[in-house]
Design a protein around this motif. Structure first.
Motif, PDB file in Angstrom:
ATOM      1  N   ASP A   1      -1.017  -5.098   6.606  1.00 17.13           N
ATOM      2  CA  ASP A   1      -0.231  -4.853   5.391  1.00 17.13           C
ATOM      3  C   ASP A   1      -0.200  -6.110   4.511  1.00 17.13           C
ATOM      4  O   ASP A   1      -0.292  -6.024   3.286  1.00 17.13           O
ATOM      5  CB  ASP A   1       1.197  -4.443   5.742  1.00 17.13           C
ATOM      6  CG  ASP A   1       1.254  -3.109   6.465  1.00 17.13           C
ATOM      7  OD1 ASP A   1       0.424  -2.231   6.163  1.00 17.13           O
ATOM      8  OD2 ASP A   1       2.126  -2.953   7.340  1.00 17.13           O
TER       9      ASP A   1
ATOM     10  N   ALA B   1      -1.724  -6.582   0.731  1.00 15.03           N
ATOM     11  CA  ALA B   1      -0.854  -7.072  -0.345  1.00 15.03           C
ATOM     12  C   ALA B   1      -1.439  -8.328  -0.999  1.00 15.03           C
ATOM     13  O   ALA B   1      -1.341  -8.499  -2.221  1.00 15.03           O
ATOM     14  CB  ALA B   1       0.547  -7.354   0.182  1.00 15.03           C
TER      15      ALA B   1
ATOM     16  N   VAL C   1       6.364  -4.902   2.282  1.00 21.60           N
ATOM     17  CA  VAL C   1       5.120  -5.211   2.980  1.00 21.60           C
ATOM     18  C   VAL C   1       5.404  -5.013   4.470  1.00 21.60           C
ATOM     19  O   VAL C   1       6.102  -5.816   5.082  1.00 21.60           O
ATOM     20  CB  VAL C   1       4.642  -6.654   2.705  1.00 21.60           C
ATOM     21  CG1 VAL C   1       3.357  -6.943   3.473  1.00 21.60           C
ATOM     22  CG2 VAL C   1       4.437  -6.889   1.220  1.00 21.60           C
TER      23      VAL C   1
END
Length: 179
Positions: free
Chosen positions: A91, A95, A112
């Motif tokens: 994640d 991001a 996130v």
């Protein structure tokens, strides 16, 4: 049961709902206050249970409910893993790529993985700073830095920064801001 649930959520930083923003100090205070209340409730339970068993000479399975709840909460806190950077690495990678390709140099209030970022900021040196909402308190903040060029040199507006290399281009940081 509510006290045990609150303690488990605070220990695991696992508050229900989207965008929890409970910092480490608040979590510690919740554990302390709920722990003291749990001791008081436990003492009341022990006295009442001793009264029922000793004076009334009877047993009820309801007496065992309180210790079972406390044992279950203890096991849950010991077994369930707290959120970690490593478990959310994919994640964070996504991001970072998104922040690097975005026309905006900064975005606010982004989820996130299990973390709520108060701000994700792309710097001119190619580093991306992830400010964890749970690690912000007054002039101190913390989070993670994606810095493929090595240790993050950009210290603009920061009085003091401590960064620890995690793996590859990732660093964890704590910063104290100029007043």
């Amino acid at each position: 049961m509510l006290l045990c649930t609150g303690i488990v959520f605070a220990l695991l930083d696992w508050w229900p709902g989207h965008g929890h923003t409970v910092d480490a100090f608040t979590n510690s205070m919740i554990v302390l206050v709920f722990g003291v209340l749990l001791v008081v409730v436990g003492l009341v339970w022990a006295v009442k249970s001793a009264y029922v068993i000793g004076r009334d000479r009877r047993w009820s399975w309801w007496i065992a409910a309180a210790p079972i709840v406390v044992i279950a909460a203890t096991v849950a806190a010991a077994v369930i893993p707290s959120p970690s950077f490593e478990s959310s690495r994919s994640d964070f990678d996504l991001a970072a790529r998104t922040a690097l390709s975005s026309p905006d140099p900064a975005v606010s209030d982004v989820q996130v993985g299990p973390y709520t970022m108060s701000r994700i900021e792309r710097r001119n040196n190619g580093a991306v700073y992830f400010y964890d909402a749970d690690q912000s308190f007054l002039t101190t903040s913390g989070g993670w830095i994606y810095s493929p060029a090595g240790p993050p040199p950009d210290r603009a507006g920061i009085d003091w920064i401590e960064s620890t290399h995690l793996d590859g281009p990732w660093y964890e940081f704590t910063a104290v801001w100029d007043e």
